[in-house]
Design a protein around this motif. Sequence first.
Motif, short mmCIF file in Angstrom:
data_model
loop_
_atom_site.label_atom_id
_atom_site.label_comp_id
_atom_site.label_asym_id
_atom_site.label_seq_id
_atom_site.Cartn_x
_atom_site.Cartn_y
_atom_site.Cartn_z
N ALA A 1 0.94 -1.33 0.14
CA ALA A 1 0.01 -0.06 0.08
C ALA A 1 0.80 1.18 0.04
O ALA A 1 0.57 2.19 -0.98
N ALA A 2 1.93 1.26 0.82
CA ALA A 2 2.88 2.41 0.93
C ALA A 2 3.56 2.52 -0.44
O ALA A 2 3.51 3.77 -0.96
N GLU A 3 4.05 1.45 -0.79
CA GLU A 3 4.85 1.73 -2.10
C GLU A 3 3.88 2.19 -3.51
O GLU A 3 4.37 2.65 -4.04
N ALA A 4 2.77 1.66 -3.34
CA ALA A 4 1.73 1.97 -4.43
C ALA A 4 1.31 3.37 -4.50
O ALA A 4 1.46 4.03 -5.42
N ALA A 5 1.33 3.84 -3.29
CA ALA A 5 1.02 5.45 -3.02
C ALA A 5 2.14 6.14 -3.45
O ALA A 5 2.08 7.13 -3.95
N GLY A 6 3.37 5.54 -3.19
CA GLY A 6 4.44 6.22 -3.48
C GLY A 6 4.96 6.22 -4.87
O GLY A 6 5.18 7.45 -5.65
N PHE A 7 4.52 5.21 -5.62
CA PHE A 7 4.70 5.41 -7.07
C PHE A 7 3.61 6.25 -7.59
O PHE A 7 3.97 6.88 -8.63
N ALA A 8 2.55 6.31 -7.27
CA ALA A 8 1.26 7.16 -7.56
C ALA A 8 1.55 8.53 -7.60
O ALA A 8 1.56 9.50 -8.51
N ARG A 9 2.38 8.84 -6.42
CA ARG A 9 3.01 10.28 -6.19
C ARG A 9 3.94 10.70 -7.30
O ARG A 9 4.18 11.57 -7.98
N TRP A 10 4.86 9.53 -7.57
CA TRP A 10 5.93 9.70 -8.66
C TRP A 10 5.27 10.06 -10.02
O TRP A 10 5.85 10.70 -10.61
N VAL A 11 4.44 9.28 -10.27
CA VAL A 11 3.66 9.53 -11.58
C VAL A 11 3.03 10.80 -11.65
O VAL A 11 3.31 11.42 -12.88
N ARG A 12 2.54 11.41 -10.64
CA ARG A 12 1.97 12.64 -10.40
C ARG A 12 3.27 13.72 -10.74
O ARG A 12 3.05 14.66 -11.58
N GLU A 13 4.13 13.50 -10.08
CA GLU A 13 5.41 14.45 -10.11
C GLU A 13 6.28 14.18 -11.44
O GLU A 13 6.58 15.33 -12.14
N ALA A 14 6.36 13.15 -11.81
CA ALA A 14 7.48 12.81 -13.12
C ALA A 14 6.65 12.86 -14.30
O ALA A 14 7.44 13.24 -15.39
N ALA A 15 5.46 12.32 -14.59
CA ALA A 15 4.80 12.18 -15.56
C ALA A 15 3.61 13.01 -15.78
O ALA A 15 2.78 12.93 -17.03
N ASP A 16 3.20 13.78 -14.57
CA ASP A 16 2.10 14.64 -14.92
C ASP A 16 0.78 14.09 -15.02
O ASP A 16 0.01 14.30 -15.96
N ARG A 17 0.73 12.85 -14.05
CA ARG A 17 -0.59 12.11 -14.74
C ARG A 17 -1.14 11.50 -13.29
O ARG A 17 -0.39 11.27 -12.38
N ASP A 18 -2.40 11.47 -13.18
CA ASP A 18 -3.05 11.11 -11.84
C ASP A 18 -3.27 9.57 -11.92
O ASP A 18 -3.85 9.11 -13.11
N VAL A 19 -2.56 8.66 -11.15
CA VAL A 19 -2.97 7.44 -11.17
C VAL A 19 -3.44 6.95 -9.56
O VAL A 19 -2.78 7.44 -8.66
N GLU A 20 -4.59 6.16 -9.70
CA GLU A 20 -4.91 5.81 -8.09
C GLU A 20 -4.11 4.77 -7.76
O GLU A 20 -3.59 3.79 -8.64
N ALA A 21 -3.78 4.94 -6.44
CA ALA A 21 -2.54 4.09 -5.91
C ALA A 21 -3.05 2.49 -5.78
O ALA A 21 -2.44 1.69 -6.04
N ASP A 22 -4.50 2.31 -5.67
CA ASP A 22 -5.20 1.17 -5.67
C ASP A 22 -4.74 0.28 -6.95
O ASP A 22 -4.74 -0.80 -7.05
N ALA A 23 -5.09 1.14 -8.11
CA ALA A 23 -4.69 0.43 -9.48
C ALA A 23 -3.43 -0.04 -9.57
O ALA A 23 -2.85 -1.09 -9.98
N ALA A 24 -2.30 0.70 -8.95
CA ALA A 24 -0.92 0.28 -8.91
C ALA A 24 -1.01 -0.64 -8.07
O ALA A 24 0.00 -1.68 -8.32
N GLN A 25 -1.46 -0.89 -7.03
CA GLN A 25 -1.31 -1.89 -5.91
C GLN A 25 -1.49 -3.27 -6.44
O GLN A 25 -1.05 -4.32 -6.15
N ARG A 26 -2.61 -3.46 -7.21
CA ARG A 26 -3.03 -4.50 -7.81
C ARG A 26 -2.15 -5.09 -8.75
O ARG A 26 -1.94 -6.22 -9.24
N LEU A 27 -1.02 -4.40 -9.35
CA LEU A 27 -0.08 -5.10 -10.18
C LEU A 27 1.18 -5.50 -9.46
O LEU A 27 2.12 -6.17 -9.99
#
Length: 127
Positions: A71-97
């Motif tokens: 959960a923490a890593e998925a949230a961190g990755f979602a934040r990275w996507v927002r900052e590095a790729a200027d895109r919103d990603v749901e942490a839950d969608a990332a966590q499923r992967l």
Amino acid sequence: MGLFATLAYSDGRWSSGRPTAVPFLLVDVHDSDIATVDYRFADATGGRFFLGYEPRVYFEQPDAAPPVDAAAEAAGFARWVREAADRDVEADAAQRLLAAPDGARPDDEVVEETVDRLVALAGLPPV
């Protein structure tokens, strides 16, 4: 034999080997079963998670490392996507992967498929 490769996304493009700038996403594929994903922000903070299997599960050494806090890593990755790729990603969608901390079998046959799904979720160019 599966794929062994190290791929880096930085400066808006993919390359083989190490990243050329920060922020970056580094994907290290091991035998098509594990992908280690490291992400770093502009300030060099970041995190690590796995796709496919966690190494401690894959190599049958459950005490070698604590389970990843998915959960923490998925949230961190979602934040990275927002900052590095200027895109919103749901942490839950990332966590499923992410690799299941309990060692459950991944959905994809080879981890490269999961890498492709993660990259698409992040809105990055295909590897």
